[in-house]
Each structure stands twice: as structure tokens, then as C-alpha cells.
Design an enzyme around this catalytic site. Structure first.
Site, PDB file in Angstrom:
ATOM      1  N   ASP A 135       0.857  -1.182   0.000  1.00  0.00           N
ATOM      2  CA  ASP A 135       0.000   0.000   0.000  1.00  0.00           C
ATOM      3  C   ASP A 135       0.903   1.245   0.000  1.00  0.00           C
ATOM      4  OD1 ASP A 135      -2.203   1.664   0.059  1.00  0.00           O
ATOM      5  OD2 ASP A 135      -3.305   0.476   1.517  1.00  0.00           O
ATOM      6  N   GLU A 168     -10.804   6.475   3.653  1.00  0.00           N
ATOM      7  CA  GLU A 168      -9.855   5.960   4.651  1.00  0.00           C
ATOM      8  C   GLU A 168      -9.342   7.041   5.600  1.00  0.00           C
ATOM      9  OE1 GLU A 168      -6.373   4.516   2.660  1.00  0.00           O
ATOM     10  OE2 GLU A 168      -6.718   5.800   0.955  1.00  0.00           O
TER      11      GLU A 168
HETATM   12  C1  BGC Z   1      -5.469   2.596   0.218  1.00  0.00           C
HETATM   13  C2  BGC Z   1      -5.646   1.550  -0.864  1.00  0.00           C
HETATM   14  C3  BGC Z   1      -5.547   2.183  -2.222  1.00  0.00           C
HETATM   15  C4  BGC Z   1      -4.218   2.903  -2.311  1.00  0.00           C
HETATM   16  C5  BGC Z   1      -3.956   3.533  -3.662  1.00  0.00           C
HETATM   17  C6  BGC Z   1      -4.249   3.458  -0.015  1.00  0.00           C
HETATM   18  O1  BGC Z   1      -4.182   4.521   0.865  1.00  0.00           O
HETATM   19  O2  BGC Z   1      -5.377   1.960   1.466  1.00  0.00           O
HETATM   20  O3  BGC Z   1      -6.867   0.887  -0.704  1.00  0.00           O
HETATM   21  O4  BGC Z   1      -5.688   1.222  -3.221  1.00  0.00           O
HETATM   22  O5  BGC Z   1      -4.184   3.911  -1.326  1.00  0.00           O
HETATM   23  O6  BGC Z   1      -4.662   4.689  -3.822  1.00  0.00           O
END
Ligand code: BGC
Length: 608
Positions: free
Chosen positions: A294, A481
């Protein structure tokens, strides 16, 4: 006699054909392995480390880095857009691909995107209900169709890889990504995972499909108190029994990638968790694809430890590229990392590129741009909207609303905004608040169907108390998130409706107007009092770009089908513990159990 002979020959031929087909499949994989081995032998260390690197498309001198650092993959997520139109996006990625093809070995790039409920980064694409809604619909065939469309619209904007599906099993509704996951039920999640991977990947060599990513491995939704990237304190048995099955299924369906998770597992960062990444995922489950890290994981989660643990490709974004490339180089020199580990990582990346047929077919087809947001796709999205709605209460059969009702008042800003109805990861990372291109909203749907007078009272100040019914749309503002965790310092998100939204309901209910409440939310909320106060109550989750589909169920053109994909909490106090008041803590009685959902019983064949 002759007849028997004829049958014998036909049978034999059939057998030969069948075994040839099987052999061809095996041969295809064998040939890929041979190609991978031959290519690997030609590669320098720089080229190998380059393959393991992923950067952003707009990074300064991205093109130069592709040539000089032998980059293996490009990501698009929040940030500057690759262009205005879909053709511009394709052109941008075609240019970058051409750059990669000009390098010594001409290894094509993977282009990855956070298309988590449709190609949601492109305004004008079809945006489906978030996975929590698909968990409520629990229709694998529909999920497969949705994934197919997402793949097609992603290819149409230049991508061959999506970072989806999220197959977490959320244990606490405070987690700000709960809506990205299908359900708290391991079984529902596993079934829908199978459908999603199938739909996205189909025949991988076809360039209308994309490589999928099962994420985030593992325990992302099971952290203590639902903190994104927090600590997961489950035992090995609990991880295996509760969380692993969807991954087993994804691997069985040949998912191309698995993304490691931000959380720690009993004190060990998941990115550095060799036992789970290598021994369990690659060893026990026999996953032979790419474990992708990630965001900026190399500098955040332990440098070369993450490579040794089993990370094959690193999101080396926003200044992390040289840290990663130089760090890994040094790691090899000082014996911290073995060449065998690097070779294994590179083989996994090349294997997927061959499986995607990128060496022969590296570009997106320009003819695909007409597929984006097209009518047939929106029809499927609207079906998903209808099937995801869960009816929690229907007192005195106030629903379905008669189309001839004289006066309907629609209340709440959420009714009139596709942005608010779509949640996070919609146009922008943290979502958007207004109506966006190509979308419809609930108010529009009501206006289309109702035959009487429809008035709109955005903030319940217009006192339409003579209305026969009030449709009140309330809920959460979009989040993604980190910022979506309840309790995160950046927000005022809460487990209940805001005072303002409670007032919308009370204003009309107190005046004796019949109230139908539609809740727009990425998670179950504590709405026990609000349900008491209203005549009908619906969990509509985050419907996406086809919000007008909600009205088709309210007015009885279709019946309710959705069933709760999470048990529904009763009290705020139930959230005192590490996990939410869901199925897995029997000491807490939910308001509604997993699987609950009413229907229009009195109806009939007229309903579909
Ligand atoms: C998230 C992922 C995402 C990635 C790319 C991260 O912060 O946890 O789910 O795919 O970013 O954008």
C-alpha cells in the site's frame, strides 16, 4: 455394428479434443513460465528493481523515470487527472506505455486505478453502490456483471489493473472503510469475492478485462476499535476462521494481485508479516500473483523487511522511489535481501504481465471510450441500487407510496445530491458533495414517478405540513480511509444522525405528517429513536450514480430485496469494546440481526 463403430470414433475424438483443451491450458501456463524465466535471465539488477516499482503518472519526469529507472507500474488515484476526456486519459497512458516499450527489454507497464465501485475516478463513468450495498443485495450474478462493467470502463480510460475488491470482514462499524467491504459475514463476502474476481478478470488476455486486487491482506477491518491502520489483536485461529476464506476463494479464482494492509497484526506490521504474507498466502493458499504494497509502504513499514516478508511491488510514490530503489540495492549488497527473493518478486510481476497478454497487446482500445457510462451499464447499476435497499420498518404499510398521492414533500440535502449519495471514492478520494456528471439523485427519481405535487424542503424549514407524506433523506457526508473513522480527530462523524438531521424527521413527524426515512450511510448507524419516530425506514447505503432507482422501490414498481449485510446496532454504549455490536459478540443484542429485511407482502405479481 456400423453404428457402434461410428459412436466409438466420435467418443474417441471427443476425448482427444477435451484432453487437448486441458493440455492447451497447461501448455499456456508452461509457456508463460518459460517466457518469464528467459526474460528474467536477461535482466540487470536495476531492471529487476525497476519492475518492482510503482509511481504516479503525474510525477515530475515520470517518462524519464520509466526509461532510466525501468518502472514496472503506474498508479492513478487522488491527484491531478490524466486529462479531460477519456481519450486524453488513454493517450496519456499510451504515451507512458510507449516509453516503457522503448526500454532495452521493452517490458510493458501495468496501469492501476482505485476503481472500487465502478471507474469512480472518472467523472461520467457508471458508479455502482458501494460494496456494503452489494452485500445487502447478495446477488453474485449481479456482482459479476458490475465487475465486468467496471473492468470495461477502466480499460476505456486506459487501465489494465484495478485495486478492488476490498474483501475485509469489518468487526467494528466505527471503521471508516466499512462500506468498501461486502459484509460482516465471511460466507457472503467469500461468495461475492468469487463473483467480483471472475467479473473483473474474465479472460485476462482480452483487453476489455483487468487484473483485480484482493485487499487489504489481512485484518484491515478487524482492528481494535475500528481504527484504520491500527492494531489487530486476533489469534491465528480467528484470522484463519473469520478472515481468510475470501482470500482463499480469490486465489482459487486466480486473482492477479493482493494488496497488503496498513494494520499491524499483534504488533507486527502486515507489510512485514512474513508468516502471513509468504507462508500463508503464497505458501498455503498457493497465490502465485503479485503482492503489492500500500501507499509509501517502503519508508513507512520497515524498508527491506517488507520485501523479505513477501511484498513484490512497492507503491513507491511521492518521493519514495529513490528510497526504495537505493535501499533495496544496498540490501542486496549487504546480504539483507537475497537475489532469490528479488527474482521471485519479479517473476510474479512478469507472470501477470504475460497472463494479461501485455507484451502482444499493451494499449487500451480507443474504440472503448463509447462504453463509459452507457445506458446498459446504468441499467445494471440501477438494478443494484434497488436490490441493495433494506426495508427496516413499514408501519401501517405506508409503503409503497401511491403514485397518485396529492402532495409529497421531499426533505434533506441528501435527496438532491448524487455526491452525497455516493460516499467516498467517488470522483474524489474523499468523495464529492454536489451532483456530478451523468448521475441522477433520489429527488429526480421521485419527480419522475410521482403524479401529484412534489415539493422540496432541503432543510425542513418550509413547513409543508399539509403534505400527505414526507420522504426524508438523511445520513452521512462522504468520507474515505482514515478520515472516515468515527473518533478520528479530523472529523465530527458520529454513530448517530446529526441533531440537524434528527430535526428534519421530528419537524414533520411532530406535525403528524407520515414520514418515510431513507438513510444514506456507509455503515449501520444507531438510529433506534429515529426509527421509532418514523413510519417507514430504509437503509439505502451509498447508491452511487443511479440514485433515481431508489424511487422505483418507494413507489412499488419493484419490491425490496435487500437483507442486512451487518447486524444493526441498538445503542451507542454498545461500542465500548474493541469490536462493534455485531454478530461476533453475542453479549450484545442487535436491533436487527444480520439478514433482516422486510418486503411488500401484500404485493403481488405486479411487482418485479
Ligand atoms: C489505500 C488503498 C488504495 C491505495 C492507492 C491506499 O491509501 O489503502 O486501498 O488502493 O491507497 O490509492
Amino acid at each position: 455394428m456400423e453404428n457402434n463403430y461410428f459412436k466409438y470414433v466420435v467418443g474417441l475424438l471427443l476425448l482427444i479434443m477435451l484432453s487437448c483443451k486441458e493440455k492447451m491450458k497447461i501448455n499456456k501456463e508452461e509457456i508463460i513460465e518459460q517466457k518469464v524465466d528467459s526474460l528474467l535471465k536477461l535482466m540487470t539488477l536495476e531492471e529487476k528493481i525497476g519492475q518492482m516499482s510503482q509511481i504516479r503518472h503525474f510525477e515530475k519526469s515520470a517518462k524519464k523515470q520509466i526509461s532510466s529507472k525501468f518502472i514496472g507500474s503506474i498508479i492513478h488515484t487522488q491527484g491531478p487527472l490524466p486529462g479531460k476526456t477519456a481519450k486524453d486519459w488513454q493517450k496519456k497512458f499510451t504515451d507512458l506505455q510507449k516509453q516503457a516499450l522503448k526500454t532495452r527489454l521493452g517490458i510493458p507497464l501495468l496501469f492501476g486505478v482505485d476503481a472500487v465501485h465502478g471507474q469512480n475516478t472518472f467523472e461520467g463513468a457508471t458508479i455502482f453502490p458501494h460494496n456494503i450495498g452489494l452485500g445487502a443485495a447478495n446477488n453474485p450474478h449481479l456482482v459479476e456483471e458490475i465487475a465486468k462493467i467496471t473492468a470495461l470502463e477502466s480499460q476505456a480510460t486506459g487501465f489494465n489493473w484495478v485495486f478492488s475488491p476490498c474483501i475485509a470482514i469489518p468487526l467494528n462499524e466505527k471503521w471508516g472503510r466499512i462500506y468498501e467491504a461486502f459484509s460482516e459475514s465471511t460466507q457472503i463476502t467469500a461468495n461475492l469475492t468469487r463473483a467480483s474476481v471472475k467479473g473483473h478478470q474474465g479472460d485476462l488476455t482480452d483487453n476489455t478485462t483487468v487484473m483485480a486486487t484482493a485487499k487489504h491482506f489481512i485484518g484491515d477491518g478487524a482492528t481494535d476499535y475500528g481504527v484504520e491502520g491500527g492494531e489487530t489483536t486476533l489469534t491465528k485461529d480467528q484470522v484463519y476462521n473469520l478472515l481468510l476464506e475470501p482470500y482463499r476463494v480469490a486465489v482459487e479464482e486466480k486473482v492477479g494481485a493482493v494488496m497488503a494492509s496498513f494494520n499491524t497484526m499483534n504488533g507486527i506490521s502486515m507489510h512485514a508479516h512474513k508468516a502471513l504474507l509468504t507462508d500463508t498466502l503464497k505458501g498455503q493458499l498457493k497465490f502465485d500473483g503479485i503482492v503489492v504494497s500500500d501507499w509509501k509502504a517502503y519508508s513507512r513499514f520497515g524498508g527491506n523487511d517488507i520485501i523479505n516478508a513477501g511484498i513484490d511491488m512497492v507503491m513507491a510514490v511521492d518521493g519514495d522511489l529513490s528510497k526504495f530503489q537505493e535501499g533495496l540495492h544496498k540490501g542486496l549488497e549487504n546480504g539483507e535481501v537475497s537475489l532469490a527473493r528479488i527474482d521471485d518478486a519479479v517473476k510474479r510481476i512478469l507472470r501477470q504481465k504475460f497472463r494479461l497478454n501485455l507484451f502482444d497487446n499493451p494499449f487500451s482500445k480507443t474504440s472503448l471510450t463509447k462504453e463509459i457510462g452507457k445506458e446498459q451499464h446504468r441499467i445494471i447499476a440501477k438494478q443494484a441500487v434497488r436490490e441493495s435497499m433494506v426495508l427496516l420498518k413499514n408501519e401501517d404499510k405506508i409503503l409503497p407510496i401511491a403514485k397518485e398521492t396529492k402532495k409529497i414533500v421531499v426533505v434533506g440535502e441528501h435527496a438532491n445530491s448524487s455526491g452525497l449519495q455516493s460516499g467516498g471514492w467517488s470522483i474524489n478520494w474523499q468523495g464529492t458533495k454536489g451532483n456530478y456528471k451523468g448521475s441522477t439523485n433520489i429527488l429526480e427519481g421521485i419527480n419522475k414517478i410521482a403524479k401529484g405535487n412534489v415539493v422540496y424542503d432541503a432543510d425542513a424549514t418550509k413547513n409543508h405540513f399539509d403534505a400527505d407524506v414526507a420522504i426524508i433523506v438523511v445520513g452521512e457526508i462522504p468520507y474515505a480511509e482514515f478520515f472516515g473513522d468515527i473518533g478520528h480527530e479530523s472529523n465530527q462523524l458520529q454513530l448517530t444522525l446529526t441533531e440537524k438531521h434528527k430535526k428534519y424527521i421530528n419537524t414533520y413527524a411532530d406535525k403528524g405528517v407520515k414520514t418515510v426515512v431513507v438513510l444514506i450511510s456507509g455503515r449501520p448507524l444507531v438510529v433506534t429513536d429515529d426509527i421509532d419516530k418514523s413510519d417507514a425506514f430504509i437503509a439505502a447505503w451509498l447508491p452511487g450514480s443511479e440514485g433515481d432507482g431508489v424511487a422505483e422501490v418507494l413507489f412499488g414498481d419493484y419490491n425490496f430485496k435487500g437483507k442486512l449485510p451487518h447486524s444493526w446496532p441498538k445503542y451507542v454504549e454498545d461500542y465500548k469494546g474493541k469490536y462493534g455490536p455485531n454478530f461476533w459478540d453475542n453479549s450484545i443484542e442487535p436491533l436487527f440481526k444480520l439478514g433482516y429485511g422486510l418486503q411488500y407482502l401484500q404485493l403481488k405479481s405486479a411487482l418485479k
